[in-house]
Structure formats: structure tokens, C-alpha cells
Design an enzyme around this catalytic site. Structure first.
Site, PDB file in Angstrom:
ATOM      1  N   ARG A 105       2.617 -10.948  10.219  1.00 12.16           N
ATOM      2  CA  ARG A 105       3.707 -10.304  10.575  1.00 12.16           C
ATOM      3  C   ARG A 105       5.077 -11.084  10.082  1.00 12.16           C
ATOM      4  NH1 ARG A 105       2.339  -6.156   9.739  1.00 12.16           N
ATOM      5  NH2 ARG A 105       0.348  -7.131   9.196  1.00 12.16           N
ATOM      6  N   GLN A 141      -7.690  -5.338   9.478  1.00 18.39           N
ATOM      7  CA  GLN A 141      -6.406  -5.010  10.570  1.00 18.39           C
ATOM      8  C   GLN A 141      -6.902  -3.960  11.524  1.00 18.39           C
ATOM      9  OE1 GLN A 141      -2.489  -5.098   9.130  1.00 18.39           O
ATOM     10  NE2 GLN A 141      -3.409  -5.291   6.871  1.00 18.39           N
ATOM     11  N   LYS A 148       0.827  -1.255   0.034  1.00 17.76           N
ATOM     12  CA  LYS A 148       0.063   0.001   0.152  1.00 17.76           C
ATOM     13  C   LYS A 148       0.753   1.389   0.104  1.00 17.76           C
ATOM     14  CE  LYS A 148      -0.821   0.125   5.136  1.00 17.76           C
ATOM     15  NZ  LYS A 148      -0.093   1.323   5.271  1.00 17.76           N
ATOM     16  N   THR A 149       2.028   1.144   0.895  1.00 10.89           N
ATOM     17  CA  THR A 149       2.794   2.583   0.740  1.00 10.89           C
ATOM     18  C   THR A 149       3.303   2.644  -0.644  1.00 10.89           C
ATOM     19  OG1 THR A 149       3.475   1.921   3.154  1.00 10.89           O
ATOM     20  CG2 THR A 149       4.742   3.608   1.835  1.00 10.89           C
ATOM     21  N   ASP A 182      -3.987   7.378   4.947  1.00  9.44           N
ATOM     22  CA  ASP A 182      -3.481   5.798   5.259  1.00  9.44           C
ATOM     23  C   ASP A 182      -3.935   5.033   6.589  1.00  9.44           C
ATOM     24  OD1 ASP A 182      -2.094   3.716   4.889  1.00  9.44           O
ATOM     25  OD2 ASP A 182      -0.227   4.428   5.695  1.00  9.44           O
ATOM     26  N   GLU A 183      -4.330   3.838   6.644  1.00  9.35           N
ATOM     27  CA  GLU A 183      -4.695   3.236   7.752  1.00  9.35           C
ATOM     28  C   GLU A 183      -6.039   3.769   8.108  1.00  9.35           C
ATOM     29  OE1 GLU A 183      -3.150   0.498   8.597  1.00  9.35           O
ATOM     30  OE2 GLU A 183      -1.111   0.944   8.456  1.00  9.35           O
TER      31      GLU A 183
END
Length: 754
Positions: A605, A250, A32-33, A219-220
Site C-alpha cells: 500500500r 493478495q 490491472k484496471t 477481477d480479484e
């Protein structure tokens, strides 16, 4: 730019759709970044959009720095004209310019949690609120949640007028906000709350920022609360060029105000929105992703999507169930040591993730025994250490003398004969004449209650501070810190001390000077205001860099702290019903779904290997408890997991014969008393649960398994903890939700499977 060669199909679609509303559902490790970076670069490089028209909001300083650096690498210094920052940093920047519209001065200070506690304590004392009846943590929590929902103290009070207890909290909220304003200070929640208030009260100010930020990216987005949602909505109202990126799977911060419906309802807010799903994962092996997908699929309140990868399956998820928590710690430290030896891995390749910080102790001990270096993320922050707080308080007062909380912290540090009694006399004088503490100190000669010695000491202090205030106008922050350490005698006092701890404090203060030097080198705005903002807004994970040179450290952290990070080998520990998910989580569907999202975050993770560990017996808050393996382990399909020992594969619990009587405690009857009470006889001695004998068995041998929910007509709903042979029969240990632990014989028990 040839974006088609740089991005996959879905990433490309998200990057080039600039006009209108876009929802990018970005699964874990889906890049996404990268999409946001190329989206901004495309807007500037290919579409000719002025950089200053772009606002990109993130949740962490680390994310905003990474994004800014990546965009700068593509478009050069033009990236500096974009606003790429966290919610709080964005709001501070706006408030520094506009806060006078709300009656504050531009040199306001930002209170952290410890400052808040001091001020709340003062308010409670003034209102005669006993900490035993309503503690400061509860008051702070309710004030924070009210601000998240854009409820000011007056509105909050109107809502709770009929409730005596809540009304007392509302009174504390009213006084707390009044005192904050008198101190020209804001807490962390105020930064967003006051920016929204500013916009709503001043349409002309709002219109300026709406015109400025023609293109907005967030973002997020799944982690936004009510105030953040409203801030974004107001800014985007004019042009409606808004792109939000996030993953509802998330969303793990409901406990601190995050509202998952913000992302789930984005298409209701913006019916013309285009939805892009990023499902290609570039982080984890296939088996890890399949495990994550199958666990999260049990949630009902989510957008439909599934991670995929082109990577090989990799090893299966490894399940290990230890006898007790120490054995769990030993297994993990030995496994790390073995993998390092066999595969040549370094310490920094490993992460141990737990549900709460309290779980770290056992793992610290076992890692130390094997001489394995580790670091804990989420312990005492550098800026929260006493000596650092003292120096930061000096800087805050130099910037904003109205800050009574910071002033009271340092007025007698180091000792200068201005004790609490003297300060109280000055404070009483200040209250009588409507002054803040600093102004009252400047009038010390006119305070009748003070002695000549008192006034002499106060005048020496105010003269010292006046000189430092003049100095701050001409020297950089690092030199100002050095001057405070020297001129106040702070460093000299520590140097004279024989305490080892004080030697360590000196090292920390030297590090603070280095920190200020780094700030001056790397920050465009080198002012004291900017430095204090940086200190106030820093996060634990921003400091998670590998040490320079030598071997790094195994990382120990909560799952919440691990979000956004990745490690080759991950250990998820304490995977038991009662810990993860917690008892409270298991009681409510929305909390259980958030707990499952947290599990999904932890699983994703891991890049290459994932271990899920649990213990049959562990000490929790001083009590020995026995929990069944986590339901989340059971949700992973059998072909995806590998059991490393018999306990793990059978999910065997604690045998009545294998441990002392003292070990029995019920994980499902903890609601009234955090970890329950063992049964006691009239004499007060601990007794074992009795074996009940009931007829009309409804379950046949072989139908029952560990961890299964069952119903008993007398005891209610419970969880099967152990199954052990008893002659031709089976002996069951069942933790009932409301009746505690019972031991039943299968042939005689009246049970039904749920």
C-alpha cells in the site's frame, strides 16, 4: 486504438487476447484496471463486439464504477450497455428478472447483518436454542459458510446428523431459510447462492445468460468463494471466453470463505488457458517492493512471480520498537507531525494500518492530542446508524409488505401505542392462520385478543402505510423519504428532543435525503428497488473520498480494508508475534501463509515511505502482554531496513526488572484462555515465573537471538522474548507454547535451537 503505445508488453498481451481462456496474474500496483479497461474498449472499438455481450465482475462498487467510467471515456455511451458490476449487484439484477422461478416475488428485500441477527434470534427462540450454548454469531457464520460452499439446509443437515450441536445449527438453518422465504427476503449470501440454484434448476434461464454473456471477465479472482466460482463456471460453460484477473499473493479473505485454489487451479480447470504475468509495479519505490517480494517468497502455496519497478530505491523500511503501546502511538503521531512540517505533506498522505479494529483507540488518542485530523474506515457505517436503519426499514416495507423483520422494526417507531404485547397477539393470529404480519394487521378487527384501542392504533398505522405505498408509485425516492419523515412524525419527535444525540440524528436524516437526491442524479434506474439495492450493497471503502476543501484526514483502517488503496506514507502497527501474525496464525501453515499475504498487501500500500512499529509491552483485552517483534520484520533483509532505535535493532523484549510483576503474560499459551493466566500462589497473589536451573547447556553464548525458536526437554517449544546480562551469564525470558513464561539461565538451561 494503438494499444502498444498505451500499455507495456505484458499488459498489451492481456488486453488483446480476447478469445479463449486467459489468466492474468496481476501483482500489486501493476495496472490491472488499466488492462481490463483497454481490453473492454478494444473488444468494442476494434473488434466490433456488441457491448451487451460483455460481463465484467468486480468485488467492490468503487472498482466497478472506476472501470465503467474509464471504458465510457474511451468508447462513449456504448459502455452503458455492458454489465460492469459486483458479484452481488450482477446477481440481484438477474434475480429481479427471474426469481419467480424459485417461488419468490420480484420485490424481495435484502437483509443486512442486523436484520439477519433479528431473524436468527427468532429462530433460536422457537427452537429453544440457548444463546449461552450456541450463540447467534456462530450460527450466522456457519450458515454463511454453508452457502459459500453451495450447501443448502437439507444437505447441511444430512452431513451433520450424528453431531448433536451441529444438528441444532442445521435446524436453525432450515427454519431461517423458511422464514426468509415467508418474508420474501434474501440475505447477502443468498444473492449468489440463489442465482446458482436458479441456473441449475432452470437450464433454459442459464442458456439465455450464457448466450447473452459471450465474453466474461472477473477481477480479484483470488477472492472468489465456492458459490462465486460455480456462478462464473456456469456462465462461461458455453463459449469459454473467460478472462480472470487476480493475484494469489493478495488472497486474504480465507476467513470469510475465499478459496485460493480457485486461482491456483485455473489452469487445471482450463488446460488451454494462456497465463500473463503483470510484474511491473507503478506504485512503490524499489526498497518497498523488494521487502514485499522477500516476505511473500516465504510462502510455498503460490505462483512464481516478483514485482519490479523502474523507480529509485527510495528510503529504507523504518523499524521502530516502542516500550509500550502508548509510546508507539506517540511516535507515530509525532512522526506524522514532523513529516508534515519538513516535507509539506497533508494529512491524507498518511495511513495507519492495523490487524484489528480494536487497535485504533491508542492512535486516535495520540492524533487528537496533536490536533491531527483523522478518519476511521470500518467503523459504524452511515447506513447502519439507528435512525437511518429506521427509515430504510420504512422503505423496505413500502416495497415489500411481507418483510416482517422491517415491519416489526418500524411498527411502533415513532411511538404509536402498538407495543410488543400487541404485536405478539397479531403475530400469534398470523401464525394460526398462515398469514404474514402485514396481512394480519389488515385483519386487526377480526383478532379477538385485541382491544378497540389496539385496533384503532393499528388501523391508523396501516392507513398511513397504504398512503405512502400509493405515494411511492408517483414520487422519487428523495421525496418519499421526506414524506415518511413528515407524515410518520419521526422528524417531529426528534425535533422536540433536548438530547444532543438526537440533533445529530436529524443531520444524518438530512444527509439521507441528500444521498437519495445524489442517487437520482447519478443512477440510470431511479426506482425504489434500485435505491435499496444500492444501500444494501454499499461497502465501507466506497465512502473513502477526500473531504472537499481544507485539509484532509489521516486514514486509520484494518489491512483488509486497505486492499486496493495506496498512500505515500504507511505505518504498519502492532508488528508483533501474537498480533501480526496472531497466535492462531502461527499454529497452522495455511493460516500463516494467509497472514503473510496480508503483510504483503499492507507493505504494497506504501508508495514512498513505510514504517513497521511494535511495542515491548501492550494492553490487550485488559491484560498486559509482552510479544516479540513480528517474524515478518525478521524476514525482510537487513540491507532493506533501517532501525530507528536500539529496541528495534536488538528486538529487545521486556526486561523482568523494568516492569511490574503485573505485566507478565505469555503470548504463546493463549489457546485455552484468550490471553492466558498469570501464575498465582495459593493465596491468590500474582507471582513471577521462577528461574529454572537445568544442566547440559547445548547453546553457546552468541548463538542465541531474540525471537528465535528453541526447544527444552521439559517445557517444549518456545520463543525467546528477552536476553539480559546476569553477571557472567545470560538470563533468558522464554514464552513456551504450552508451559507459559519461564526465566532460564543460559549456562544452566538445556536448550536446542530450532
Amino acid at each position: 486504438m494503438d494499444l502498444k503505445s498505451l500499455l507495456n508488453k505484458e499488459q498489451y498481451e492481456g488486453a488483446v487476447t480476447v478469445e479463449g481462456q486467459v489468466l492474468i496474474l496481476a501483482g500489486a500496483g501493476s495496472g490491472k484496471t488499466r488492462v481490463l479497461t483497454y481490453r473492454m474498449a478494444h473488444m468494442i472499438e476494434d473488434l466490433g463486439i456488441a457491448p451487451y455481450k460483455v460481463l465484467a465482475i468486480t468485488f467492490t462498487n468503487k472498482a466497478s464504477k472506476e472501470m465503467r467510467d474509464r471504458v465510457r471515456a474511451i468508447v462513449g455511451e456504448r459502455a452503458n450497455d455492458m454489465w460492469i458490476s459486483t458479484f452481488h449487484s450482477t446477481c440481484v439484477r438477474i434475480l429481479r428478472r427471474e426469481i419467480e422461478h424459485l417461488g419468490y416475488k420480484k420485490n424481495f428485500t435484502i437483509y443486512d447483518t442486523s436484520d439477519q441477527k433479528v431473524l436468527i434470534t427468532e429462530c433460536m427462540k422457537a427452537l429453544n436454542i440457548d444463546d449461552k450454548d450456541i450463540n447467534k454469531r456462530e450460527i450466522m457464520g456457519k450458515i454463511g459458510r454453508a452457502k459459500d460452499k453451495m450447501k443448502g439446509p437439507q444437505n447441511y443437515k444430512r452431513e451433520v446428523e450424528s453431531d448433536f450441536r451441529e444438528n441444532k445449527i442445521a435446524d436453525a438453518y432450515l427454519m431461517y431459510q423458511k422464514r426468509l422465504k415467508e418474508n420474501n427476503a434474501m440475505d447477502f449470501d443468498d444473492l449468489i447462492f440463489k442465482t446458482v440454484e436458479l441456473f441449475k434448476r432452470n437450464p433454459d434461464v442459464l442458456e439465455f445468460y450464457q448466450r447473452k454473456f459471450e465474453y466474461i471477465m472477473v477481477d480479484e479472482y483470488q477472492d472468489t468463494n465456492g458459490a462465486q466460482y460455480e456462478l462464473v463456471r456456469l456462465l462461461a460453460e458455453k463459449y469459454k471466453n473467460i478472462c480472470v484477473v487476480g493475484d494469489d499473493d493478495q488472497s486474504i479473505y480465507g476467513w470469510r470463505g475465499a478459496d485460493i485454489t480457485n486461482i491456483l487451479d485455473f489452469e487445471k480447470d482450463y488446460p488451454k488457458a494462456m497465463v500473463v504475468k503483470l510484474e511491473q509495479n507503478y506504485r512503490s519505490k524499489e526498497n518497498i517492493l523488494k521487502a514485499a517480494n522477500v516476505v511473500i517468497s516465504n510462502n510455498k502455496n503460490r505462483k512464481d512471480k516478483a514485482l519490479r519497478t523502474v523507480q529509485e530505491p527510495g528510503s529504507k523500511i523504518k523499524i521502530y520498537r516502542a516500550f509500550d503501546d502508548r509510546a508507539e502511538g506517540d511516535f507515530i503521531s509525532k512522526t506524522i507531525s514532523d513529516i508534515k512540517f519538513k516535507e509539506g505533506r497533508k494529512n491524507e498522505d498518511f495511513a495507519i494500518l492495523y490487524r484489528t479494529n480494536a487497535q485504533s483507540r491508542i492512535f486516535e488518542e495520540t492524533l487528537r492530542r496533536r490536533d491531527i485530523a483523522y478518519k476511521i474506515v470500518g467503523g459504524t457505517r452511515f447506513y447502519d446508524r439507528r435512525e437511518i436503519k429506521d427509515l430504510i426499514s420504512y422503505l423496505k416495507v413500502l416495497l415489500n409488505p411481507q418483510d416482517d423483520i422491517s415491519l416489526r422494526r418500524i411498527i411502533n417507531v415513532p411511538k404509536r401505542s402498538i407495543g410488543d404485547a400487541t404485536v405478539l397477539k397479531v403475530k400469534d393470529f398470523a401464525n394460526n392462520f398462515g398469514l404474514n404480519l402485514w396481512d394480519a394487521l389488515m385483519e386487526a378487527r377480526g383478532i379477538p385478543a385485541l382491544t378497540n384501542r389496539n385496533t384503532t392504533c393499528i388501523e391508523k398505522f396501516t392507513s398511513l402505510m397504504d398512503n405512502l405505498m400509493l405515494l411511492k408509485e408517483t414520487v422519487p425516492v428523495s421525496k418519499l423519504v421526506e414524506s415518511i419523515l413528515r407524515d410518520t412524525g419521526y422528524l417531529e419527535e426528534l425535533s422536540k428532543s433536548e438530547e444532543i444525540e438526537d440533533k445529530s440524528r436529524i443531520e444524518n436524516l438530512k444527509e439521507l435525503v441528500s444521498d437519495a437526491v445524489d442517487f437520482e442524479k447519478n443512477s440510470e434506474d431511479k426506482s425504489l428497488e434500485a435505491y435499496l439495492e444500492k444501500v444494501s450493497l454499499v461497502q465501507d471503502t466506497d465512502k473513502l473520498e477526500d473531504e472537499e476543501g481544507g485539509e484532509g484526514s489521516v486514514v486509520l483502517m484494518t489491512i483488509h480494508s486497505s486492499k486496493g488503496l495506496e498512500f505515500p506514507v504507511v505505518f504498519m502497527v502492532g508488528m508483533e508475534n501474537g498480533l501480526f501474525p496472531s497466535i492462531a496464525d502461527m499454529d497452522k501453515q495455511d493460516q500463516m501463509e494467509e497472514s503473510r499475504r496480508l503483510c504483503y498487501v499492507a507493505i504494497t500500500r506504501a508508495k514512498e515511505s513505510l514504517y513497521l512499529t511494535s511495542a515491548e509491552v501492550r494492553r490487550v483485552f485488559g491484560r498486559t502482554v509482552s510479544y516479540s517483534q513480528s517474524d515478518f520484520i525478521g524476514e525482510i533483509k537487513s540491507d532493506l531496513k533501517e532501525f530507528l532505535n536500539e529496541r528495534g535493532s536488538s528486538n529487545s523484549g521486556m526486561s523482568r526488572d523494568s516492569v511490574s510483576k503485573d505485566t507478565y503474560s505469555n503470548p504463546h499459551s493463549l489457546r485455552g484462555n484468550m490471553f492466558g493466566q498469570r501464575a498465582t500462589s495459593k493465596s491468590g497473589t500474582t507471582s513471577m515465573p521462577s528461574i529454572s536451573q537445568d544442566s547440559s547447556n547445548t547453546i553457546k553464548d552468541g548463538e542465541l537471538s531474540l525471537g528465535r525458536k528453541v526447544s527444552h526437554e521439559k517445557f517444549g517449544i518456545g520463543t525467546v522474548v528477552t536476553i539480559t546480562p546476569s553477571g557472567n551469564d545470560k538470563k533468558l525470558t522464554i514464552a513456551f507454547d504450552k508451559q507459559g513464561v519461564k526465566i532460564l539461565l543460559l549456562s544452566l538451561a538445556k536448550l536446542e535451537l530450532l
